[in-house]
Design a protein around this motif. Structure first.
Motif, PDB file in Angstrom:
ATOM      1  N   GLY A   8       0.801  -1.218   0.000  1.00 42.73           N
ATOM      2  CA  GLY A   8       0.000   0.000   0.000  1.00 42.73           C
ATOM      3  C   GLY A   8       0.832   1.265   0.000  1.00 42.73           C
ATOM      4  O   GLY A   8       0.470   2.253  -0.649  1.00 42.73           O
ATOM      5  N   THR A   9       1.943   1.265   0.732  1.00 38.11           N
ATOM      6  CA  THR A   9       2.804   2.455   0.762  1.00 38.11           C
ATOM      7  C   THR A   9       3.419   2.715  -0.604  1.00 38.11           C
ATOM      8  O   THR A   9       3.500   3.867  -1.059  1.00 38.11           O
ATOM      9  N   ILE A  10       3.865   1.667  -1.273  1.00 41.62           N
ATOM     10  CA  ILE A  10       4.425   1.823  -2.616  1.00 41.62           C
ATOM     11  C   ILE A  10       3.382   2.396  -3.566  1.00 41.62           C
ATOM     12  O   ILE A  10       3.648   3.365  -4.314  1.00 41.62           O
ATOM     13  N   CYS A  11       2.196   1.843  -3.548  1.00 40.75           N
ATOM     14  CA  CYS A  11       1.140   2.310  -4.459  1.00 40.75           C
ATOM     15  C   CYS A  11       0.679   3.719  -4.117  1.00 40.75           C
ATOM     16  O   CYS A  11       0.413   4.525  -5.023  1.00 40.75           O
ATOM     17  N   ALA A  12       0.548   4.030  -2.824  1.00 37.89           N
ATOM     18  CA  ALA A  12       0.092   5.365  -2.437  1.00 37.89           C
ATOM     19  C   ALA A  12       1.101   6.433  -2.837  1.00 37.89           C
ATOM     20  O   ALA A  12       0.725   7.503  -3.343  1.00 37.89           O
ATOM     21  N   CYS A  13       2.390   6.173  -2.609  1.00 35.72           N
ATOM     22  CA  CYS A  13       3.410   7.163  -2.970  1.00 35.72           C
ATOM     23  C   CYS A  13       3.514   7.341  -4.486  1.00 35.72           C
ATOM     24  O   CYS A  13       3.824   8.431  -4.962  1.00 35.72           O
ATOM     25  N   ALA A  14       3.269   6.271  -5.264  1.00 38.95           N
ATOM     26  CA  ALA A  14       3.391   6.356  -6.715  1.00 38.95           C
ATOM     27  C   ALA A  14       2.128   6.847  -7.394  1.00 38.95           C
ATOM     28  O   ALA A  14       2.163   7.203  -8.576  1.00 38.95           O
ATOM     29  N   SER A  15       1.010   6.873  -6.680  1.00 40.24           N
ATOM     30  CA  SER A  15      -0.265   7.238  -7.303  1.00 40.24           C
ATOM     31  C   SER A  15      -0.462   8.737  -7.447  1.00 40.24           C
ATOM     32  O   SER A  15      -1.374   9.167  -8.155  1.00 40.24           O
ATOM     33  N   GLY A  16       0.349   9.549  -6.799  1.00 39.15           N
ATOM     34  CA  GLY A  16       0.160  10.987  -6.818  1.00 39.15           C
ATOM     35  C   GLY A  16      -0.622  11.515  -5.644  1.00 39.15           C
ATOM     36  O   GLY A  16      -0.794  12.738  -5.508  1.00 39.15           O
ATOM     37  N   LEU A  17      -1.116  10.632  -4.757  1.00 39.51           N
ATOM     38  CA  LEU A  17      -1.780  11.099  -3.546  1.00 39.51           C
ATOM     39  C   LEU A  17      -0.767  11.769  -2.627  1.00 39.51           C
ATOM     40  O   LEU A  17       0.394  11.350  -2.558  1.00 39.51           O
ATOM     41  N   PRO A  18      -1.172  12.805  -1.912  1.00 42.31           N
ATOM     42  CA  PRO A  18      -0.238  13.503  -1.002  1.00 42.31           C
ATOM     43  C   PRO A  18       0.007  12.699   0.266  1.00 42.31           C
ATOM     44  O   PRO A  18      -0.360  13.101   1.370  1.00 42.31           O
ATOM     45  N   LEU A  19       0.631  11.551   0.114  1.00 42.85           N
ATOM     46  CA  LEU A  19       0.954  10.667   1.225  1.00 42.85           C
ATOM     47  C   LEU A  19       2.402  10.235   1.099  1.00 42.85           C
ATOM     48  O   LEU A  19       2.918  10.094  -0.022  1.00 42.85           O
ATOM     49  N   GLY A  20       3.054  10.006   2.241  1.00 40.28           N
ATOM     50  CA  GLY A  20       4.461   9.649   2.242  1.00 40.28           C
ATOM     51  C   GLY A  20       4.702   8.300   2.888  1.00 40.28           C
ATOM     52  O   GLY A  20       3.793   7.684   3.461  1.00 40.28           O
ATOM     53  N   PRO A  21       5.929   7.815   2.838  1.00 38.88           N
ATOM     54  CA  PRO A  21       6.260   6.492   3.385  1.00 38.88           C
ATOM     55  C   PRO A  21       6.757   6.507   4.830  1.00 38.88           C
ATOM     56  O   PRO A  21       6.987   5.438   5.393  1.00 38.88           O
ATOM     57  N   GLU A  22       6.970   7.677   5.414  1.00 40.42           N
ATOM     58  CA  GLU A  22       7.657   7.724   6.704  1.00 40.42           C
ATOM     59  C   GLU A  22       6.824   7.137   7.838  1.00 40.42           C
ATOM     60  O   GLU A  22       7.332   6.341   8.639  1.00 40.42           O
ATOM     61  N   GLY A  23       5.544   7.520   7.939  1.00 36.46           N
ATOM     62  CA  GLY A  23       4.687   6.956   8.977  1.00 36.46           C
ATOM     63  C   GLY A  23       4.509   5.454   8.847  1.00 36.46           C
ATOM     64  O   GLY A  23       4.672   4.712   9.824  1.00 36.46           O
ATOM     65  N   PRO A  24       4.140   4.945   7.664  1.00 33.57           N
ATOM     66  CA  PRO A  24       4.035   3.490   7.520  1.00 33.57           C
ATOM     67  C   PRO A  24       5.327   2.743   7.831  1.00 33.57           C
ATOM     68  O   PRO A  24       5.271   1.596   8.280  1.00 33.57           O
ATOM     69  N   MET A  25       6.483   3.372   7.594  1.00 31.32           N
ATOM     70  CA  MET A  25       7.734   2.703   7.909  1.00 31.32           C
ATOM     71  C   MET A  25       7.861   2.420   9.405  1.00 31.32           C
ATOM     72  O   MET A  25       8.499   1.439   9.807  1.00 31.32           O
ATOM     73  N   VAL A  26       7.243   3.233  10.249  1.00 28.59           N
ATOM     74  CA  VAL A  26       7.256   2.986  11.693  1.00 28.59           C
ATOM     75  C   VAL A  26       6.517   1.695  12.004  1.00 28.59           C
ATOM     76  O   VAL A  26       7.017   0.838  12.755  1.00 28.59           O
ATOM     77  N   ALA A  30      -8.849   4.916   2.771  1.00 28.77           N
ATOM     78  CA  ALA A  30      -8.611   3.502   3.090  1.00 28.77           C
ATOM     79  C   ALA A  30      -7.374   2.999   2.363  1.00 28.77           C
ATOM     80  O   ALA A  30      -7.448   2.126   1.489  1.00 28.77           O
ATOM     81  N   ILE A  31      -6.227   3.537   2.712  1.00 30.09           N
ATOM     82  CA  ILE A  31      -4.968   3.163   2.083  1.00 30.09           C
ATOM     83  C   ILE A  31      -3.838   3.539   3.038  1.00 30.09           C
ATOM     84  O   ILE A  31      -3.943   4.532   3.768  1.00 30.09           O
ATOM     85  N   PRO A  32      -2.773   2.752   3.094  1.00 28.14           N
ATOM     86  CA  PRO A  32      -1.629   3.151   3.929  1.00 28.14           C
ATOM     87  C   PRO A  32      -0.957   4.400   3.385  1.00 28.14           C
ATOM     88  O   PRO A  32      -0.872   4.613   2.173  1.00 28.14           O
ATOM     89  N   GLY A  33      -0.474   5.226   4.289  1.00 26.32           N
ATOM     90  CA  GLY A  33       0.215   6.444   3.876  1.00 26.32           C
ATOM     91  C   GLY A  33       0.501   7.344   5.056  1.00 26.32           C
ATOM     92  O   GLY A  33      -0.291   7.406   6.006  1.00 26.32           O
ATOM     93  N   GLY A  34       1.656   8.017   5.011  1.00 29.05           N
ATOM     94  CA  GLY A  34       2.067   8.898   6.097  1.00 29.05           C
ATOM     95  C   GLY A  34       1.915  10.360   5.749  1.00 29.05           C
ATOM     96  O   GLY A  34       1.537  10.735   4.634  1.00 29.05           O
ATOM     97  N   LEU A  35       2.237  11.206   6.734  1.00 33.20           N
ATOM     98  CA  LEU A  35       2.027  12.650   6.597  1.00 33.20           C
ATOM     99  C   LEU A  35       3.310  13.452   6.695  1.00 33.20           C
ATOM    100  O   LEU A  35       3.267  14.680   6.535  1.00 33.20           O
ATOM    101  N   PHE A  36       4.445  12.826   6.943  1.00 30.40           N
ATOM    102  CA  PHE A  36       5.685  13.593   7.063  1.00 30.40           C
ATOM    103  C   PHE A  36       6.027  14.290   5.754  1.00 30.40           C
ATOM    104  O   PHE A  36       6.297  15.491   5.728  1.00 30.40           O
ATOM    105  N   MET A  37       6.067  13.549   4.663  1.00 33.21           N
ATOM    106  CA  MET A  37       6.432  14.131   3.382  1.00 33.21           C
ATOM    107  C   MET A  37       5.461  15.226   2.945  1.00 33.21           C
ATOM    108  O   MET A  37       5.902  16.307   2.525  1.00 33.21           O
ATOM    109  N   PRO A  38       4.121  15.012   3.004  1.00 36.71           N
ATOM    110  CA  PRO A  38       3.219  16.116   2.626  1.00 36.71           C
ATOM    111  C   PRO A  38       3.392  17.357   3.481  1.00 36.71           C
ATOM    112  O   PRO A  38       3.303  18.480   2.964  1.00 36.71           O
ATOM    113  N   CYS A  39       3.633  17.183   4.784  1.00 38.87           N
ATOM    114  CA  CYS A  39       3.825  18.346   5.648  1.00 38.87           C
ATOM    115  C   CYS A  39       5.087  19.125   5.253  1.00 38.87           C
ATOM    116  O   CYS A  39       5.078  20.363   5.218  1.00 38.87           O
TER     117      CYS A  39
END
Length: 899
Positions: free
Chosen positions: A219-237, A550-559
């Motif tokens: 989900g993190t790979i797809c969310a970051c590549a889809s153009g949604l304003p979501l990042g990988p940092e939170g899911p990495m935790v 309803a998708i994994p994604g973090g907020l560090f990168m968008p912020c």
């Protein structure tokens, strides 16, 4: 329950011996209808055994289980060690008989698990970064081919370009959306708040299961590549925490299961049905030893039993290290990861946890660096800033403007938290699968469409600029611009976010030709002021809504994206208005990005360390500190809670205890907040009463009191009682074990080991099911327990002094002796003790139950985390109402709770 004095709750007392009055007509152990005979006339013979189909656990007759129905069941974790007689004896033996250089091997196993967690976390970080970058390049190349197809008209090219962008993005989010809604709902969002709740002491079913980790990575790979304003940092935790949990339990052998074969605790093995003709022989169902053997050395611990990493305290340490490694790999900041785990994620900290986290983060960052073959590591790395001797003068000159920028960016962070909460009130419910998937697809297509339309309009107001010389060849897209020009807004929206942030932080340092210095609305030769303003505002609104999809994604990168774009805008305007003032716009971009992070997450020390480590520039530490302090101050006065705390409060099914007690607890006593519905037991207790308590309560801890009163002597857990019933550890009224001549310490150690690993053997992530409704596995355990009780009752004919007693319920002739296994030193407080002190003791010691006694040391109540959590909530933001109720109500008639 009735209320007294506003928010204070007065619970009706229900002391030991009166619980029969609660639901006499519904208790099959107290009435004769279900037994088809009057209990007073029940003979002590084998003619009328107990029904083996009776349910002795709460609502265990349910025929189905929906794992999506209850993500959290209110169960607590057992961080407090049990100081029982047999465990103290085991500790003494381990101290005397060291195996390797003074160690038993447990410490070595912990470090191996820690190193393995760091290795796999770094590898996952590299896989996520490379996969998402490749998918972004593929998506942009397909859209670029459609836009450059000169066989089509301009309008058709625009439509085809949008179709490729949105279609590719929608296709990417379908799979993770389905996985989140139907397979692993615990993988939604960033997951940091739930990891915090778990480390605080809340059991959350399947939170760290390897299924969740798989969904999180995909989900993190797809969310970051889809153009949604979501990042990988939170899911990495959460990914790091899942890896630590998986490695901790992957070697847990099911050596004492009924099947007699070793298995992995991560997967639930089907238990083979025991043969009905197996006679009562004490603990013979344990395959490792024979109760009736004349020797005392017939039980030997295997490797998995010697190296125990299954208890919750050890698990908590590994989870803290995994969470730290996940963030460290995301930012390339090993020390920052340790500080994040200490400041935000972990509720319990010690020196050994510090070393374990530091080792794990160092290994994770080193692994990522080896894969990338460069020191410029991290999923979000910042560029190098130039340094010159007069930087301190520039800082003093820019101090007023930097302060205003930090305040404004902190307001943006607080606005994001408020807007996110408002969006949460209008989005579909989590249980509405169709509408949640539809919302995800519609939001993705609509968000891409809005950004695409704004990028097209950017060419009208001057968004086409000359390509700066410092930009890489593959960065910058022309999108409806002339040859040699790029559309800066299209580049900001659709390029790889890591590269965009690099360019924003490096803006103003690129070489420019004389004719490309930019006009009134362009900052040098990089981005136009209008594009920066539109980008920051659009991204802020879009990520506020995307954070709840309803998708994994973090907020560090968008912020950081929003703050850096806004900060560069402020710096560019100041450089235009004050050309002689030594304005460094890249410094404003750094302050803006840091301040938005501070306003959203309310982190302090860890945020400073992460940013300084990421930029690799200690020279800008004062600017970073200024941004963090000002943004936290202004955001706290507008929205008192950070994004993680807000998520925990609105969750409504976890009890998160803060490190410090709330103000209201300082004016309350332990008696005012305790639960008075206490079910106590004796050290030698009848099976009849224990079956009654297991069915009609959802308590997980029962204070052990003296025979002559209610004086506190110990505490026994529900899981320990179930193990003793399941293994037929029955005794007589005097505590002497039936069926054996002598109860050896080896047999006690074997039973105690099964108590320690009970939840790992019966379902690692479904421990809440033993005191809740939704378990099918309990049905088989119930049948085995009742079958064992009946066999034991039949064997009572061999004991005339027991069999001769009549006029008693069947289970009243069998007893369990809790003496060797109960916690002999449970912590307790006087009823006059301050509630704030009870809170401090509870959190500092990692307790699950805190007994409340009077001046005679008689038990008058028990405090659990739900009692403290319920009493602490006084603000308007409070949504969690998990106060204690009368838990001796029959299940199905009262809501009840799990403690």
């Amino acid at each position: 329950m009735r209320e007294r004095g506003g928010n204070q709750v007065l619970r009706e007392p229900l002391l030991r011996g009166r619980e029969e009055e609660v639901a006499t007509s519904n208790n099959p152990l107290r009435t004769g209808g279900r037994w088809k005979s009057s209990l007073e006339e029940f003979p002590a013979s084998t003619d009328m055994p107990l029904p083996e189909k009776i349910h002795i656990f709460p609502s265990s007759g349910v025929t189905g289980f929906n794992k999506n129905a209850h993500l959290h069941a209110g169960e607590s974790l057992d961080f407090e060690p049990i100081h029982s007689y047999i465990r103290q004896l085991q500790v003494t033996r381990r101290i005397v008989h060291k195996k390797f250089y003074g160690y038993t091997g447990a410490t070595l196993m912990k470090y191996l698990v820690t190193i393995g967690t760091g290795l796999f976390t770094g590898a996952c970080a590299y896989a996520i970064a490379q996969s998402s970058s490749w998918l972004i390049e593929k998506r942009l190349s397909l859209a670029e081919e459609a836009l450059n197809d000169h066989t089509l008209t301009d309008g058709m090219r625009l439509i085809y370009g949008y179709a490729w962008l949105s279609g590719f993005s929608v296709f990417l989010v379908i799979l993770p959306g389905l996985l989140v809604q139907f397979w692993t709902p615990q993988a939604v969002g960033a997951g940091v708040s739930l990891v915090m709740a778990y480390l605080n002491g809340n059991h959350i079913p399947n939170l760290l299961h390897y299924h969740v980790m798989i969904t999180k990575v995909i989900g993190t790979i797809c969310a970051c590549a889809s153009g949604l304003p979501l990042g990988p940092e939170g899911p990495m935790v959460q990914i790091g925490a899942c890896l630590g949990s998986t490695l901790t339990y992957c070697g847990c052998c099911n050596s004492t299961g009924s099947s007699g074969s070793a298995g992995c605790c991560l997967t639930r093995r089907r238990r083979k049905k025991e043969k009905a003709e197996e006679t009562f022989d004490g603990f013979k169902s344990l395959q490792n030893f024979d109760m009736n053997s004349p020797t005392k050395d017939n039980y030997h611990e295997n490797f998995c039993e010697q190296i125990k990493l299954q208890d919750d305290a050890d698990h908590r340490e590994i989870i803290s290290a995994g969470a730290a490694a996940g963030l460290a790999a995301a930012f390339g900041s090993p020390i920052g990861g340790v500080m994040f785990s200490w400041e935000e994620a972990s509720s319990f900290w010690s020196r050994k946890v510090t070393w374990r986290c530091f080792l794990c983060t160092a290994i994770a960052v080193l692994t990522l660096a080896l894969f990338r073959r460069t020191a410029n590591i991290g999923l979000l790395s910042f560029p190098d800033f130039s340094y010159h001797p007069e930087m301190h003068i520039e800082f003093l000159m820019n101090f007023p403007f930097l302060t205003l920028t930090a305040i404004a960016s902190g307001l943006l962070g607080a606005f994001f938290n408020s807007l996110r909460q408002k969006f949460g009130k209008v989005r579909p419910r989590v249980s509405s699968h169709f509408w949640r998937i539809f919302e995800l697809l519609l939001t993705t297509a609509a968000g891409i469409g809005v950004m695409y339309l704004l990028s097209w309009l950017a060419g009208v107001w001057g968004g086409c600029i000359q390509r700066p010389k410092g930009w890489p060849e593959d960065f910058g897209m022309k999108f409806m611009c002339k040859e040699g020009q790029v559309n800066d807004l299209y580049t900001l929206f659709f390029s790889n976010p890591d590269e965009v942030i690099d360019r924003i932080f490096g803006a103003g340092n690129d070489e420019c030709d004389a004719d490309t210095m930019g006009g009134l609305f362009q900052f040098r030769c990089t981005f136009t002021l209008t594009s920066l303003a539109i980008h920051s505002l659009t991204y802020l609104i879009f990520m506020s809504y995307a954070a709840g999809l309803a998708i994994p994604g973090g907020l560090f990168m968008p912020c950081i994206m929003v703050g850096a774009s806004f900060g560069l805008l402020i710096g560019a305007i100041l450089s235009k208005l004050l050309p002689m003032w030594r304005i460094a716009p890249s410094m404003y971009a750094l302050v803006g990005g840091t301040a938005v992070l501070g306003g959203v997450f309310r982190a302090s020390i860890s945020l400073v360390v992460i940013v300084v480590e990421g930029t690799r520039q200690i020279n800008y530490i004062f600017q970073v500190i200024l941004a963090v302090v000002m943004s936290n101050w202004v955001a706290h006065n507008i929205h008192s809670e950070g994004v993680y705390e807000s998520d925990l409060e609105k969750n409504g099914s976890v009890s998160f205890l803060r490190s410090e007690p709330s103000k209201v607890l300082h004016v309350m006593t332990a008696e005012q907040i305790m639960s008075q519905t206490v079910a106590t037991v004796h050290e030698v207790e009848s099976v009849d009463r224990l079956l009654h308590l297991l069915k009609y309560t959802r308590h997980n801890g029962f204070p052990v009191v003296s025979k002559d009163g209610e004086r506190l002597e110990g505490l026994i857990l529900r899981s320990q009682i179930i193990v003793m019933l399941h293994r037929k550890a029955f005794c007589d009224r005097n505590g002497k074990l039936l069926g054996v001549e002598e109860e050896t310490t080896e047999l006690q150690s074997a039973l105690d080991h099964e108590m320690q690993t009970f939840h790992q053997r019966q379902g690692l992530w479904q421990r809440h099911a033993w005191s809740a409704k939704e378990s099918l596995h309990k049905l088989q355990i119930e049948g085995e327990i009742m079958h064992g009780i009946n066999e034991s009752l039949r064997s009572l004919a061999m004991y005339p002094e027991i069999a001769s007693q009549t006029g008693e319920p069947p289970g009243a002739r069998l007893f369990l002796n809790f003496g060797p296994y109960m916690n002999q030193t449970p912590l307790s407080v006087r009823r006059e003790c301050s509630a704030a002190r009870a809170h401090s003791l509870f959190t500092a010691m990692g307790l699950r139950h805190l007994c409340v006694v009077n001046s005679s040391n008689n038990v008058v109540g028990v405090i659990t985390r739900k009692d403290l959590d319920h009493a602490s909530g006084q603000g308007w933001w409070r949504q969690n109402r998990l106060g204690s109720m009368n838990m001796l109500e029959p299940v199905g008639q009262g809501a009840g709770e799990v403690v």
